[in-house]
Design a protein around this motif. Structure first.
Motif, short mmCIF file in Angstrom:
data_model
loop_
_atom_site.label_atom_id
_atom_site.label_comp_id
_atom_site.label_asym_id
_atom_site.label_seq_id
_atom_site.Cartn_x
_atom_site.Cartn_y
_atom_site.Cartn_z
N LEU A 115 0.82 -1.21 0.00
CA LEU A 115 0.00 0.00 0.00
C LEU A 115 0.85 1.26 0.00
N VAL A 116 2.03 1.20 0.63
CA VAL A 116 2.86 2.40 0.78
C VAL A 116 3.29 2.97 -0.57
N PRO A 117 3.96 2.19 -1.45
CA PRO A 117 4.36 2.78 -2.74
C PRO A 117 3.19 3.10 -3.66
N THR A 118 2.11 2.33 -3.54
CA THR A 118 0.97 2.56 -4.44
C THR A 118 0.25 3.86 -4.08
N VAL A 119 0.00 4.08 -2.81
CA VAL A 119 -0.65 5.32 -2.38
C VAL A 119 0.26 6.52 -2.62
N ALA A 120 1.57 6.35 -2.40
CA ALA A 120 2.52 7.44 -2.64
C ALA A 120 2.54 7.83 -4.11
N ALA A 121 2.56 6.84 -5.00
CA ALA A 121 2.55 7.14 -6.43
C ALA A 121 1.25 7.84 -6.84
N PHE A 122 0.14 7.40 -6.25
CA PHE A 122 -1.15 8.05 -6.53
C PHE A 122 -1.09 9.54 -6.16
N ALA A 123 -0.37 9.86 -5.08
CA ALA A 123 -0.32 11.24 -4.58
C ALA A 123 0.53 12.15 -5.46
N VAL A 124 1.62 11.64 -6.05
CA VAL A 124 2.58 12.52 -6.74
C VAL A 124 2.49 12.46 -8.26
N MET A 125 1.70 11.55 -8.81
CA MET A 125 1.73 11.31 -10.26
C MET A 125 1.02 12.42 -11.03
N GLU A 126 1.75 13.50 -11.29
CA GLU A 126 1.22 14.62 -12.06
C GLU A 126 2.37 15.47 -12.58
N PRO A 127 2.18 16.17 -13.72
CA PRO A 127 3.23 17.07 -14.23
C PRO A 127 3.58 18.12 -13.19
N GLY A 128 4.85 18.50 -13.18
CA GLY A 128 5.31 19.49 -12.22
C GLY A 128 6.00 18.88 -11.02
N THR A 129 5.79 17.59 -10.79
CA THR A 129 6.51 16.91 -9.71
C THR A 129 7.98 16.77 -10.10
N SER A 130 8.87 17.00 -9.16
CA SER A 130 10.30 16.96 -9.46
C SER A 130 10.78 15.53 -9.71
N PHE A 131 11.87 15.42 -10.47
CA PHE A 131 12.45 14.11 -10.74
C PHE A 131 12.88 13.43 -9.45
N SER A 132 13.42 14.20 -8.51
CA SER A 132 13.87 13.61 -7.25
C SER A 132 12.70 13.00 -6.47
N THR A 133 11.52 13.65 -6.56
CA THR A 133 10.34 13.09 -5.89
C THR A 133 9.91 11.79 -6.57
N PHE A 134 9.87 11.80 -7.90
CA PHE A 134 9.54 10.57 -8.62
C PHE A 134 10.53 9.46 -8.26
N LEU A 135 11.79 9.81 -8.15
CA LEU A 135 12.82 8.81 -7.83
C LEU A 135 12.59 8.23 -6.44
N LEU A 136 12.29 9.08 -5.48
CA LEU A 136 12.06 8.62 -4.11
C LEU A 136 10.83 7.70 -4.04
N VAL A 137 9.75 8.12 -4.68
CA VAL A 137 8.54 7.30 -4.66
C VAL A 137 8.76 6.00 -5.44
#
Length: 461
Positions: A115-137
């Motif tokens: 649930l942790v990575p799935t909910v986190a990806a749901f929260a950040v998956m949009e244009p404008g999110t930084s590459f570092s955030t995508f990498l962490l998630v």
């Protein structure tokens, strides 16, 4: 039916515990063991299947990430490489966790953690999110790769040696098929004009369902719990690391290509995300479905023999990929890549069947017989599987990094395929030299006959 055949759960423990488990006893297996083992296998496959889907989630999400996300092809290859790396590393503690918590208990925990990575990806998956955030998630999604190691270690304990090739192949194949399933789901969503959050929203309730069913229907085997020393013994055995090397060639190929296939089609052949999605699921699907076949063939003809000739075929398919990549022949490239996926799945089944056979052969070479030999084999093969699976998954990291460097240096994946061809040749040589080469007769002393018998027996593993 005897008391032993009933495999009673201990009343002194919470949860579902089996105190007596002897699958090598044919009467026990027929009357009680097979039914329990198959039930645990089914729910293990369900949890592992969703784990694989979550692990390979970002191989799909990067197809949704167009120019508005501001990521280069190199960024995307790096992202998927790091997800694969985490999935490889966590396989080691996940293997130990079965001995610490029990197989059923850890399946509940590991399924819930998805649930942790799935909910986190749901929260950040949009244009404008930084590459570092995508990498962490994305790194969080790597925990899905650990489910394979704990699941294989757990299921290995449930089945007798004569059934392990089939059982481990079904367990792993059912998990591996989580890769094409999430790719097919993404294809349907992209085709319907949906976004990545729709895909993520589908998986969240499925994760909860897997955890609940594991709690209700799976069992712990008491003899497996608290045997953390088995991992240390397995780590000291050279065959653990030899098989890990060979598994890099099979599973490393499967998971690495699963992450990279769509990106290679986009960057090397100019396919759109939808065009790539129409093709990318085929290879992982066929590679997953054929894994139990690899186990069956290994049960019948010997895992070492099947593995050896499978590497020959993988080398031939890779040579065709080099030619297709140089000539920019999309049709030939796709066909050869799908064939390579199929061969990697076949090899996954045969290599994992070798592991319990190798340790059983070592037990016989040391003079153990009957249940003592079976217990020795189950103990070390179960522990070694997590280590082998972890190293094997690192092959997926290498494949994505090789593609990244090849596209940066040459603008195509040709250089990476040449490197893979050389590696498959090395795997062929190791398989032959260690497990199939007949040692020369020697008069070096009384230990020689035992050594010859032990080595020759590996041809049947």
């Amino acid at each position: 039916m005897t008391a032993a055949s009933k495999a009673p759960a201990s009343p002194s423990r919470g949860g579902r515990w089996i105190e007596h488990w002897d699958p090598e006893d044919e009467t026990f297996w027929r009357e009680t063991g097979e039914r329990i083992a198959r039930r645990n296998l089914f729910f293990s496959v369900l949890s592992e299947h969703i784990g694989f889907s979550v692990w390979t989630l970002w191989s799909v999400l990067v197809l949704f990430m167009g120019p508005e996300y501001g990521l280069t092809p190199a960024d995307k290859f790096l992202l998927t490489s790091m997800v694969t790396l985490v999935g490889a590393v966590v396989r080691v503690p996940y293997t130990f966790a079965v001995a610490v918590f029990g197989g059923r208990n850890w399946t509940i925990i590991s399924a819930s953690l998805l649930l942790v990575p799935t909910v986190a990806a749901f929260a950040v998956m949009e244009p404008g999110t930084s590459f570092s955030t995508f990498l962490l998630v994305g790194l969080l999604a790597g925990i899905g790769g650990g489910n394979f190691a704990s699941s294989m270690t757990n299921i290995n304990a449930f089945f007798p040696l004569r059934k392990k090739g089939w059982a481990l192949g079904m367990n792993a194949g059912g998990g591996n098929i989580g890769v094409p399933v999430i790719q097919l789901a993404a294809l349907a969503i992209i085709g319907a004009g949906g976004g990545p959050r729709v895909l993520l929203g589908i998986y969240i309730p499925l994760i909860v369902l897997a955890a609940v069913l594991s709690a209700l229907r799976m069992d712990n085997i008491a003899s497996v719990k608290n045997d953390t020393g088995a991992a240390k013994d397995a780590a000291r055995d050279r065959h653990t690391w030899i098989m890990a090397f060979l598994y890099v060639g099979t599973f490393g190929s499967f998971i690495g290509y699963s992450f990279a296939f769509g990106q290679v089609l986009q960057n090397g052949f100019g396919r759109t995300p939808l065009q790539a999605a129409y093709v990318t699921f085929i290879g992982p699907l066929l590679g997953s479905l054929i894994r139990p076949v690899g186990g069956r063939l290994a049960d019948k003809y010997g895992g070492a023999r099947i593995t050896l000739w499978n590497y020959v075929a993988m080398g031939a398919a890779t040579a065709v990929l080099v030619l297709a990549s140089m000539q920019k022949s999309l049709g030939l490239f796709v066909v050869a890549f799908v064939v390579l996926f199929v061969l990697s799945g076949l090899g996954n089944g045969s290599t994992f069947k070798m592991i319990p056979g190798i340790f059983q052969a070592k037990a016989r070479a040391e003079g153990l017989t009957g249940e003592a030999a079976a217990r020795y084999g189950r103990r070390l093969s179960g522990a070694s599987m997590g280590l082998i699976g972890a190293v094997g998954a690192l092959g997926g990291v290498g494949i994505n990094l090789a593609f990244r460097q090849s596209f940066l240096s040459y603008g195509s994946g040709t250089g990476a395929f040449v490197a893979f061809l050389a590696f498959y040749a090395a795997c062929f040589a190791v398989t032959w030299a260690v497990y199939l080469r007949r040692p020369a007769a020697t008069d070096s002393g009384p230990a020689a006959p035992t050594e010859r018998t032990s080595q020759l027996s590996y041809a049947e593993v």
